[in-house]
Design an enzyme around this catalytic site. Structure first.
Site, mmCIF file in Angstrom:
data_model
loop_
_atom_site.group_PDB
_atom_site.id
_atom_site.type_symbol
_atom_site.label_atom_id
_atom_site.label_comp_id
_atom_site.label_asym_id
_atom_site.label_seq_id
_atom_site.Cartn_x
_atom_site.Cartn_y
_atom_site.Cartn_z
ATOM 1 N N ASP A 166 0.800 -1.066 0.082
ATOM 2 C CA ASP A 166 0.079 0.029 0.072
ATOM 3 C C ASP A 166 0.663 1.250 -0.677
ATOM 4 O O ASP A 166 0.409 2.150 0.666
ATOM 5 C CB ASP A 166 -1.384 0.109 1.267
ATOM 6 C CG ASP A 166 -2.272 0.931 1.293
ATOM 7 O OD1 ASP A 166 -2.989 1.198 -0.329
ATOM 8 O OD2 ASP A 166 -2.661 1.723 2.096
ATOM 9 N N ASP A 204 -2.560 -5.258 -4.487
ATOM 10 C CA ASP A 204 -2.185 -4.401 -4.669
ATOM 11 C C ASP A 204 -0.798 -4.343 -4.842
ATOM 12 O O ASP A 204 -0.041 -3.345 -5.717
ATOM 13 C CB ASP A 204 -2.344 -3.927 -3.824
ATOM 14 C CG ASP A 204 -4.133 -3.455 -3.297
ATOM 15 O OD1 ASP A 204 -4.356 -3.665 -4.534
ATOM 16 O OD2 ASP A 204 -4.113 -2.747 -2.655
ATOM 17 N N ASP A 356 -14.517 -0.137 5.173
ATOM 18 C CA ASP A 356 -13.301 0.370 4.721
ATOM 19 C C ASP A 356 -12.807 1.445 5.192
ATOM 20 O O ASP A 356 -11.973 2.676 5.268
ATOM 21 C CB ASP A 356 -13.496 1.198 3.322
ATOM 22 C CG ASP A 356 -13.887 -0.099 1.803
ATOM 23 O OD1 ASP A 356 -13.877 -1.086 2.090
ATOM 24 O OD2 ASP A 356 -15.029 0.558 1.135
#
Length: 376
Positions: A166, A204, A356
């Site tokens: 991230d 990711d 989230d």
């Protein structure tokens, strides 16, 4: 902005898996169907009924609903020798430890109970391993894979410990460096057992690499390729998928070039790609995008894709909102029989209802959010 729309939501997955394995108490507010058509769920009333019956602890025959360097040797296999394991007739595994199950078991009198229990808790979902705990990871992975094997079902596991994940954002963490990560993956692989298992390798980790220098990116890709080899060598029935981002992010050619560097085109490392993890893009958009990525990727014709459909029933918000956006709904139910060429599965990688960070603390199960997703 497109990047942020895909990435920061992964914070929910991190906290969610830690809750599952650290036995956190779920916050009140904070037998999976085998289908070939992967139906959509019909809308329910916006207001829950005043009362709902309690769900049994086990709602199906399964034990309840519920991311350069030294290369490890792997046996050389021809394309013919490594034909993909046929899993379409199998059923996905629902692991008994999840925040939604904890909420369901402790809130039988909540008016939202029946909807959340039947539409979310009964569905199989991925199990994330997001904390760097090398001493326990083998046993924890084995607990999931052995549970699936005992029932003849296919678990979905998500290693999520790549260093620098991230880009230092909300989901930062993982192993301290790539040497430590390589050792962690070795231990992760040791828990895979010998049954069928799907590995969603490091969400990711490929799509979000522009924050890395060229050298660091090459090192990460080498480590991911190694991870794929280690996982598949440890369990030849493991199906390993690499990060393709989603249809609203990188161009297919760009994503495929990175994936190729990360080993996703090699049958020794990879069974294909995954997309839409923790995001909202429609299944149709993801199917088209994944096929373009696979075409650009090259590699064996047997490479396929899996798609996270957990929250994409209404597609992505037009304004690009990523944080618990309103008006979303559950997508297609998890299945290994999609009816679509080169699309191996629709999975719930992000567990619906885990916030989230806007409708609850990041990663915690939020009943109001779960109900909105399940009833819209």
């Amino acid at each position: 902005m497109v990047v942020a729309a895909s990435l920061v939501v992964a914070a929910g997955a991190v906290a969610g898996v830690l809750a599952a394995f650290d036995d956190r108490r779920a916050s009140d507010e904070a037998a999976p169907p085998e289908v070939s058509a992967s139906p959509r769920l019909a809308p329910l009333p916006a207001v829950p009924s005043p009362s709902a019956p309690a769900i049994a602890e086990s709602v199906s025959p399964s034990p309840s609903a519920s991311a350069r360097r030294t290369q490890s040797p792997t046996p050389s296999r021809t394309e013919k020798q490594r034909k993909r394991t046929t899993t379409a007739a199998g059923r996905l595994y629902r692991h008994p430890d999840s925040q939604v199950l904890a909420w369901v078991r402790s809130h039988s009198g909540d008016p939202r109970h029946a909807v959340i229990a039947s539409r979310i808790a009964e569905q199989p979902a991925a199990v994330w391993f997001a904390d760097y705990s090398p001493d326990t990871v083998t046993a924890r992975v084995a607990a999931v894979t052995s549970g699936g094997a005992a029932l003849g079902r296919v678990p979905v596991v998500v290693p999520y410990a790549i260093p620098g994940r991230d880009c230092g954002g909300h989901s930062q963490g993982g192993a301290p460096d790539l040497d430590a990560y390589d050792a962690w993956i070795d231990r992760f692989a040791a828990g895979l057992g010998s049954g069928e298992v799907i590995v969603v390798l490091e969400p990711d980790s490929v799509a979000q690499t522009e924050c890395l220098s060229a050298g660091d990116r090459a090192d990460r890709f080498a480590s991911l390729a190694r991870a794929g080899r280690v996982l598949k060598a440890a369990n030849p029935r493991a199906r390993v998928y690499f990060d393709a981002g989603h249809s609203g992010w990188n161009a297919p050619g760009t994503q495929a070039a990175w994936l190729r560097q990360a080993g996703a085109a090699s049958p020794e490392s990879s069974d294909g790609i995954f997309s839409n993890v923790s995001n909202f893009h429609t299944t149709a958009d993801e199917v088209a995008y994944d096929r373009r990525v696979l075409d650009a990727l090259g590699g064996p014709a047997g490479l396929g894709a899996v798609i996270d459909t957990s929250r994409n029933g209404n597609g992505a918000p037009a304004d690009g909102e990523w944080c618990d956006p309103s008006g979303r709904r559950l997508g297609r139910t998890p299945t290994l029989s999609t009816g679509e060429s080169r699309i191996d599965a629709y999975l719930w990688v992000k567990l619906p209802g885990e916030s989230d960070g806007c409708k609850g603390t990041p990663g915690t199960f939020t009943a109001s959010y779960a109900y909105d997703l399940a009833s819209s």
